[in-house]
Motif scaffolding. Structure first.
Motif, PDB file in Angstrom:
ATOM      1  N   ARG A  33       0.830  -1.210   0.000  1.00 18.68           N
ATOM      2  CA  ARG A  33       0.000   0.000   0.000  1.00 18.68           C
ATOM      3  C   ARG A  33       0.860   1.255   0.000  1.00 18.68           C
ATOM      4  N   TRP A 302      -6.706   6.688  -6.184  1.00 24.05           N
ATOM      5  CA  TRP A 302      -7.089   5.688  -5.182  1.00 24.05           C
ATOM      6  C   TRP A 302      -8.424   5.045  -5.533  1.00 24.05           C
ATOM      7  N   THR A 305      -8.024   2.583  -8.328  1.00 23.49           N
ATOM      8  CA  THR A 305      -7.407   1.329  -7.905  1.00 23.49           C
ATOM      9  C   THR A 305      -8.389   0.457  -7.153  1.00 23.49           C
ATOM     10  N   VAL A 306      -9.193   1.055  -6.289  1.00 20.55           N
ATOM     11  CA  VAL A 306     -10.113   0.283  -5.452  1.00 20.55           C
ATOM     12  C   VAL A 306     -11.318  -0.210  -6.243  1.00 20.55           C
ATOM     13  N   GLU A 309     -10.949  -2.723  -9.366  1.00 18.70           N
ATOM     14  CA  GLU A 309     -10.783  -4.141  -9.044  1.00 18.70           C
ATOM     15  C   GLU A 309     -12.130  -4.829  -8.851  1.00 18.70           C
ATOM     16  N   ARG A 310     -13.101  -4.126  -8.283  1.00 24.70           N
ATOM     17  CA  ARG A 310     -14.410  -4.715  -8.027  1.00 24.70           C
ATOM     18  C   ARG A 310     -15.372  -4.520  -9.194  1.00 24.70           C
ATOM     19  N   TRP A 315     -16.341   1.255 -13.707  1.00 23.44           N
ATOM     20  CA  TRP A 315     -15.595   2.366 -13.122  1.00 23.44           C
ATOM     21  C   TRP A 315     -15.384   3.496 -14.112  1.00 23.44           C
TER      22      TRP A 315
END
Length: 375
Positions: A33, A302, A305-306, A309-310, A315
């Motif tokens: 991180r 940020w 990146t978060v 992924e999901r 996104w």
């Protein structure tokens, strides 16, 4: 007194930022991180320059990926040569696979660390200054300048893809050392994070000084009324060139730090999409403020990146929608909301409807009670 308070608040803000970056983040975040945060700090360095050129100067720069890529590739070339020298080879590993046995002539100077650092600073700044003089002297601005800068980013990305001596579409990767330090060592990777954090603080301090100086006032004046500035005897082109060159320099330094922190540099980091991504972070954070671009760039990176992924396919639409909402309803970005809040608190509250306004007290002259005084 007001100047003293402003300086005290500035130093306090820098102290808090240094405490968060140098003490809190390494203590709380894991090595992975912390590396991600170092990557985000590189984007924030680019955003600070964009905030100066776009927010203060009104230049919509859509080609910062060019200077980001120049700094990144020059650093990558030096790192690959250094790795080859440690192995005792004449050329980097990817050139050996391609059958190249001799180092290209334009690679050779980057074997020197001093030349590499100097080139990272001088080459992008010189290109930006030359391009800025050619464009701004001809009074090219607005959408025409934005399209030109975007076309430059697309051209460089296409050029890099066709250069097998620079890794082609794969770019440069697989770095093992950084100026003699092993990149696999967690201690050295933390050192890279600290270098990126210190660079960001220095960049923010430089831009703040520029904004508070007379040059900063001229830059805003050029943005709001270029013809008036020219009428006063100043050349708006020279003022724009300085801001554009500084932004290019910051982008190059950020690219040079990005390469060892992330471990690769490729044409995908140079083209149109990265340039637009830099701009989105600045717009969302607040392009006219000092810290807005920094917070916006880190926040968008940020979130990408978060959430990517999901929700990898959703996104990009959410990012576009957020950009449209901010530009349409909050032109000053999220940082501008605090400014609006302070202004609303400073306003005098209006009297509620139906209540009579308080009567103004008028000083009546005292009556003269002397004998014989005129009545």
């Amino acid at each position: 007194m007001r100047t003293f308070i402003g300086r005290w608040q500035t130093w306090a803000a820098f102290a808090v930022a240094a405490l968060v970056l140098f003490v809190l983040a390494p203590a709380v975040l894991s090595d992975f991180r912390l590396g991600l945060l170092g990557k985000f700090l590189c984007f924030a360095i680019v955003a600070v320059g964009i905030g100066l050129a776009w927010g203060r100067g009104g230049m919509l720069v859509l080609g910062q990926g060019v200077f980001f890529g120049l700094g990144g590739y020059m650093m990558g070339m030096h790192l690959k040569i250094a790795d080859a020298q440690i192995r005792g080879d004449d050329v980097p590993d990817f050139m050996q696979i391609a059958g190249v046995r001799e180092l290209p002539s334009y690679w050779a100077p980057f074997a020197s660390p001093a030349f590499t650092l100097l080139a990272i600073v001088v080459v992008p700044a010189a290109i930006a200054a030359a391009l800025g003089l050619g464009v701004f002297k001809r009074r090219v601005k607005g959408a025409y300048f934005a399209i030109l800068s975007q076309a430059l980013a697309a051209a460089l990305a296409i050029l890099l893809v066709g250069q097998t001596s620079l890794g082609g579409s794969n770019g440069l990767s697989g770095f093992r050392t950084f100026f003699g330090f092993t990149l696999n060592d967690p201690v050295n990777r933390r050192m890279l994070f600290f270098i990126a954090a210190a660079t960001l603080l220095v960049v923010v301090a430089v831009v703040r000084q520029l904004m508070q100086s007379r040059y900063g006032e001229l830059l805003v004046a050029v943005r709001d009324g270029e013809e008036r500035v020219r009428f006063l005897g100043y050349d708006p082109a020279n003022i724009k060139v300085v801001a554009y060159t500084v932004a290019a320099l910051f982008a190059s330094i950020a690219g040079a730090l990005f390469t060892p922190i992330v471990g690769f540099i490729a044409p995908s980091q140079v083209g149109i999409l990265p340039s637009i991504a830099f701009l989105i972070g600045v717009a969302i954070g607040g392009r006219t403020t000092l810290l807005g671009p920094v917070l916006g760039a880190i926040g968008v990176a940020w979130a990408q990146t978060v959430f990517s992924e999901r929700f990898p396919s959703e996104w990009i639409y959410a990012q576009g929608l957020l950009f449209i909402v901010v530009v349409g309803f909050f032109p000053a970005g999220f940082a501008g909301l605090s400014v609006l809040a302070r202004r609303s608190r400073r306003r005098r509250p209006e009297a509620p409807p139906g209540d009579p306004a308080p009567a103004e007290q008028v000083d009546e002259p005292e009556s003269d009670t002397r004998v014989g005084a005129p009545t």
